[in-house]
Design an enzyme around this catalytic site. Sequence first.
Site, PDB file in Angstrom:
ATOM      1  N   CYS A  63       0.468  -1.450   0.218  1.00  0.00           N
ATOM      2  CA  CYS A  63      -0.004  -0.083   0.189  1.00  0.00           C
ATOM      3  C   CYS A  63       0.758   0.943   0.061  1.00  0.00           C
ATOM      4  CB  CYS A  63      -0.638   0.285   0.968  1.00  0.00           C
ATOM      5  SG  CYS A  63      -1.586   1.633   1.380  1.00  0.00           S
ATOM      6  N   TRP A  96      -7.325  -7.571   5.347  1.00  0.00           N
ATOM      7  CA  TRP A  96      -5.900  -7.758   5.009  1.00  0.00           C
ATOM      8  C   TRP A  96      -5.623  -8.403   6.277  1.00  0.00           C
ATOM      9  CZ3 TRP A  96      -2.911  -6.040   1.504  1.00  0.00           C
ATOM     10  CH2 TRP A  96      -4.077  -4.538   0.809  1.00  0.00           C
ATOM     11  N   ARG A 128     -14.332  -0.462   4.929  1.00  0.00           N
ATOM     12  CA  ARG A 128     -13.270  -1.255   4.443  1.00  0.00           C
ATOM     13  C   ARG A 128     -12.640  -1.236   5.571  1.00  0.00           C
ATOM     14  NH1 ARG A 128     -10.288   0.291   0.991  1.00  0.00           N
ATOM     15  NH2 ARG A 128     -11.807   1.671   0.394  1.00  0.00           N
ATOM     16  N   ALA A 129     -11.419  -2.088   6.413  1.00  0.00           N
ATOM     17  CA  ALA A 129     -10.920  -2.135   7.349  1.00  0.00           C
ATOM     18  C   ALA A 129      -9.315  -2.395   6.211  1.00  0.00           C
ATOM     19  CB  ALA A 129     -10.932  -3.261   8.163  1.00  0.00           C
ATOM     20  N   THR A 130      -8.988  -0.089   6.749  1.00  0.00           N
ATOM     21  CA  THR A 130      -7.781  -0.221   5.901  1.00  0.00           C
ATOM     22  C   THR A 130      -6.475   0.027   6.252  1.00  0.00           C
ATOM     23  OG1 THR A 130      -8.760   2.304   6.164  1.00  0.00           O
ATOM     24  CG2 THR A 130      -9.502   0.993   3.736  1.00  0.00           C
ATOM     25  N   VAL A 131      -5.681   0.127   6.248  1.00  0.00           N
ATOM     26  CA  VAL A 131      -4.231   0.208   6.554  1.00  0.00           C
ATOM     27  C   VAL A 131      -4.074   1.283   5.660  1.00  0.00           C
ATOM     28  CG1 VAL A 131      -3.706  -1.953   6.152  1.00  0.00           C
ATOM     29  CG2 VAL A 131      -3.047  -1.480   4.464  1.00  0.00           C
ATOM     30  N   TYR A 194      -5.412   5.596  -9.693  1.00  0.00           N
ATOM     31  CA  TYR A 194      -6.913   5.030  -9.235  1.00  0.00           C
ATOM     32  C   TYR A 194      -7.876   5.382  -9.941  1.00  0.00           C
ATOM     33  CZ  TYR A 194      -3.417   2.782  -5.828  1.00  0.00           C
ATOM     34  OH  TYR A 194      -2.267   2.590  -4.707  1.00  0.00           O
TER      35      TYR A 194
END
Length: 324
Positions: A63, A96, A128-131, A194
């Site tokens: 990422c 993730w 969403r569970a994001t980093v 993106y």
Amino acid sequence: MREKSFEQTHNGNIATSESVHEINHETGQFVRQKNRFTTPFGDQEGQLPVEAHRYRLLWTPLCPWAHRQKIAFALLGLDDVISTGTAHPHRSEKGWSFANNPGGVDPVLKIHYLPEIYAETDPNYTGRATVPCIVDVKTRKVVNNDYFNLTYYWETAWKPFHKKGAPDLFPKDLREDIKALNDVIFNDVNNGVYKAGFAESQEAYEEAFDALFARLDELEERLSHSRYLFGDRLTDSDIRLYVTLARFDIAYYPVFLCNQRRLIDYPNLWNYAKDLYSIPAFKNTTHFDAIKYYHHNEFGILPKGPDLSLWEEPNDRAEKFGGK
């Protein structure tokens, strides 16, 4: 708007569920999910206390938004006071994962998948569970996933913990200029790739494509006059531009259809990127294998190119502009 997984794009050529994004169904434009946890670090009421060994950064080398946190940590010496948990570069159907760790769990938080800690923080969270995300280890809660502003906090609020000789990446006399340039880099370059790669209409794709390469042309010209984006001073802006450049030829050019020119076709941008890569904080946090892993095809075949040894070749920046 509707959600779309990456394996549904580009005629099925990419077999990965690295991320799920929203698409404006009327225009076909990509829309990035807003951050949920945005409380800043600081010493004011309601802010997150700046305290050594209290927080954990969860990231994956794939990422770009997470990568820039690790570059800042390395430059500033914050790895000594904020721990790091590394997720596998492939985002599974459950989110993730920490499959690359012994037992498949993060060794500190004891979670198998990133959504677990988001659910502990807010059982009603539906995004969403994001980093990257920052977890307060004391409370086991996600306290910040504001990828856009995090580096500003590392550079300012966390200054008491900077290592001796750390660069001033966000100098007071340049802050407004840095923020203005960062907004431009984000909209047209960082997020621009993106917007092109996930577009669902020809018009949306071409709009993002044209803005991206127009901006790269401008940055190419800017870097013909100075070693870094702000003269001879390495700043936050250089970190933000670098993470996209590092992924450009290996990912965005072939996969996101950003194929007007490669990074190596821009003399100044290419030598600038190699110059940054020669700095350990950039090089040691750039994992090309992880980036390639994300971009395997439906049969699990990894791209053999491009030739990554080119990143090790000399650059001309010191010769042109001075310095080591």
